[in-house]
Design an enzyme around this catalytic site. Structure first.
Site, PDB file in Angstrom:
ATOM      1  N   LYS A   1       0.831  -1.201   0.000  1.00 19.14           N
ATOM      2  CA  LYS A   1       0.000   0.000   0.000  1.00 19.14           C
ATOM      3  C   LYS A   1       0.874   1.263   0.000  1.00 19.14           C
ATOM      4  O   LYS A   1       0.581   2.234  -0.705  1.00 19.14           O
ATOM      5  CB  LYS A   1      -0.937   0.002   1.208  1.00 19.14           C
ATOM      6  CG  LYS A   1      -2.061   1.011   1.118  1.00 19.14           C
ATOM      7  CD  LYS A   1      -2.912   1.013   2.378  1.00 19.14           C
ATOM      8  CE  LYS A   1      -3.694  -0.281   2.533  1.00 19.14           C
ATOM      9  NZ  LYS A   1      -4.595  -0.224   3.707  1.00 19.14           N
TER      10      LYS A   1
ATOM     11  N   THR B   1     -12.079   0.143  11.998  1.00 17.34           N
ATOM     12  CA  THR B   1     -12.741  -0.468  13.165  1.00 17.34           C
ATOM     13  C   THR B   1     -13.922  -1.291  12.660  1.00 17.34           C
ATOM     14  O   THR B   1     -15.075  -0.860  12.737  1.00 17.34           O
ATOM     15  CB  THR B   1     -13.223   0.606  14.171  1.00 17.34           C
ATOM     16  OG1 THR B   1     -14.001   1.599  13.474  1.00 17.34           O
ATOM     17  CG2 THR B   1     -12.061   1.270  14.867  1.00 17.34           C
TER      18      THR B   1
ATOM     19  N   GLU C   1     -14.233  11.499  12.130  1.00 18.54           N
ATOM     20  CA  GLU C   1     -14.347  11.839  10.708  1.00 18.54           C
ATOM     21  C   GLU C   1     -15.809  11.762  10.285  1.00 18.54           C
ATOM     22  O   GLU C   1     -16.580  10.972  10.819  1.00 18.54           O
ATOM     23  CB  GLU C   1     -13.479  10.901   9.865  1.00 18.54           C
ATOM     24  CG  GLU C   1     -13.777   9.411  10.012  1.00 18.54           C
ATOM     25  CD  GLU C   1     -14.814   8.911   9.031  1.00 18.54           C
ATOM     26  OE1 GLU C   1     -15.206   9.695   8.137  1.00 18.54           O
ATOM     27  OE2 GLU C   1     -15.245   7.761   9.169  1.00 18.54           O
TER      28      GLU C   1
ATOM     29  N   GLY D   1     -25.813   0.406   2.708  1.00 19.97           N
ATOM     30  CA  GLY D   1     -24.766  -0.584   2.923  1.00 19.97           C
ATOM     31  C   GLY D   1     -23.463   0.134   3.171  1.00 19.97           C
ATOM     32  O   GLY D   1     -23.440   1.218   3.749  1.00 19.97           O
TER      33      GLY D   1
ATOM     34  N   CYS E   1     -19.681   1.695   6.799  1.00 26.20           N
ATOM     35  CA  CYS E   1     -19.926   2.534   7.977  1.00 26.20           C
ATOM     36  C   CYS E   1     -21.296   2.319   8.618  1.00 26.20           C
ATOM     37  O   CYS E   1     -21.378   1.790   9.722  1.00 26.20           O
ATOM     38  CB  CYS E   1     -19.751   4.006   7.607  1.00 26.20           C
ATOM     39  SG  CYS E   1     -18.034   4.472   7.306  1.00 26.20           S
TER      40      CYS E   1
END
Length: 447
Positions: free
Chosen positions: A37, A93, A159, A268, A271
């Protein structure tokens, strides 16, 4: 001397935040534990599709003509600790496997890896969505394990990014929330966000628990509004009403507003679904589970929409088996302007029909590669026209602009039968009917 900023975790949130901080004029060092990445970001390539992000990266990553060179990347925790004054934690998370609760392992690992390298005053800023009470625990861990002790402070700055608008939402946020315990922490965050604050963005200072609750409370409210209109769609189906006109009428009430009142196959992504489930789980741990029992029904309504779309498709095909039926699915991502297929209602519907024997062909402008990884047994086409070739029914399941602008006549030339089901209520019924299509939308049996 200008602040130096690090961003820990360079996924969707972190990559966007790092590029935006560089755009605001800061020297930025991004860290990830996945070397591939980091190599991708150093080439000015993004690990996901997000409008405007790649251009912003290349404006600041060294090696591109005209670049400021303010943005670098590393896998070295010691380098991050020595470099930064403010460290933003932007790791994932996810929902725990087999549970509603939030998996804090990535956040805990990030703090544990960073803490030993904080030898001087530093502010660690959590941006990840976490259960209320997490910041207090993490602040204690930092104070105990960082060589700087109490000079290694924690703040929580949730955020509020919308996929497809993440760059805009970072550079021009509609609000900034700062959960802090000291004037120094507040002062540093005000310095970081001086540009948007100067442009009129509200800066809301809170304690830790309130800052942690803001994101989950906001997502729960949005989920509630979406599931409310989808519940009304079910009633419209039963009573012969038109949910689009119903939404238009109630949306004119200033107390309600028109946003998030478009009925369809539900929400969906990475989050909303997991955040409302984690919120319920945490409320239960705190003994306040009854306060959020309504979210269980919100989740249930949302998931039910997918099954209802499958049954609507079955009815459109005559009410029998899917065996031998060709179904075109327009859309794989959970929303437009993204390549994210996590918990995608569109892909879930496609998968259900496929598992029941239907020959499903999917097309999405940006989500094809990710969709193939999740559902490799589905058929995939390179265009909407190719997806619809020979189809007995066409399902519109992600509201991409490209699909709204399709030529119904051209699509009708290749489809076996001109039947379209609008799972997002964004197509023009009259336009499609004039081209000879049978048009049907969720919650609009008479439209």
């Amino acid at each position: 001397m200008s602040l130096k900023i690090t961003v820990i975790g360079t996924g969707y949130l972190g990559a966007t935040h790092a590029a935006a901080m560089a755009e605001l004029g800061f020297e930025v060092l991004g860290l990830d534990v996945v070397p591939e990445k980091i190599a991708m970001l150093e080439r000015g390539e993004t690990p996901m599709y997000e409008p405007g992000l790649q251009e912003l990266l290349r404006k600041h990553v060294a090696g591109f003509e005209g670049s400021t060179g303010r943005l670098r990347f590393t896998t070295d925790w010691a380098e991050v600790g020595a470099f930064g004054d403010v460290h933003f934690v932007c790791v994932n998370t996810p929902q725990k496997h087999g549970e509603y609760a939030c998996d804090m392992s990535y956040v805990d690992a990030a703090i544990a890896s960073l803490a030993p390298h904080l030898h001087g005053p530093a502010l660690v800023v959590g941006k990840s969505t976490v259960p209320v009470g997490s910041a207090d625990r993490l602040a204690g861990y930092l104070a105990e394990h960082a060589p700087a002790g109490a000079d290694a402070e924690l703040a929580w700055n949730p955020e509020f990014l919308r996929e497809g608008f993440a760059v805009q939402d970072t550079l021009h946020p509609d609000r900034i929330v700062a959960g802090v315990r000291s004037e120094r922490a507040e002062k540093l965050l005000r310095e970081v966000y001086a540009t948007p604050i100067g442009g009129g963005t509200p800066f809301v200072v809170t304690d830790f628990p309130t800052a942690e609750l803001v994101k989950t409370a906001a997502n729960s409210f949005l989920a509630t509004k979406i599931s409310f209109i989808n519940a009304m769609a079910e009633v419209c189906e039963a009573g012969g009403g038109d949910v689009a006109k119903l939404a238009e009428a109630i949306g004119h009430d200033d107390r309600i507003g028109a946003k998030f009142l478009r009925a369809g196959i539900g929400f969906g992504g990475g989050c909303l679904p997991k955040d409302i489930r984690a919120f319920m789980a945490r409320a239960g741990e705190l003994g306040a589970d009854q306060a959020l029992t309504f979210l269980r029904e919100i989740d249930s309504i949302n998931m039910r929409r997918r099954g209802q779309m499958v049954e609507m498709t079955r009815e459109a095909l005559g009410g029998g088996s899917f065996l031998g039926k060709r179904v075109a699915v327009l859309g794989a991502t959970f929303k437009p302007d993204s390549d994210d297929v996590r918990d995608s209602p569109a892909l879930n519907v496609a998968g259900q029909i496929h598992l029941q024997g239907g020959q499903v062909t999917v097309y999405d402008p940006k989500g094809m590669d990710n969709a193939r990884r999740v559902f490799p047994t589905l058929g995939y086409a390179d265009s909407a026209l190719e997806a619809a070739r020979g189809a007995d029914v066409v399902l519109h399941l992600t509201e991409w602009r490209e699909f709204r602008e399709l030529d119904p006549a051209a699509l009708g030339e290749v489809a076996a039968d001109r039947v379209i089901l609008d799972g997002r209520n964004t197509l023009d019924p009259e336009l499609w009917r004039r081209a000879g299509w049978t048009y049907r939308a969720m919650g609009r049996p008479t439209a």
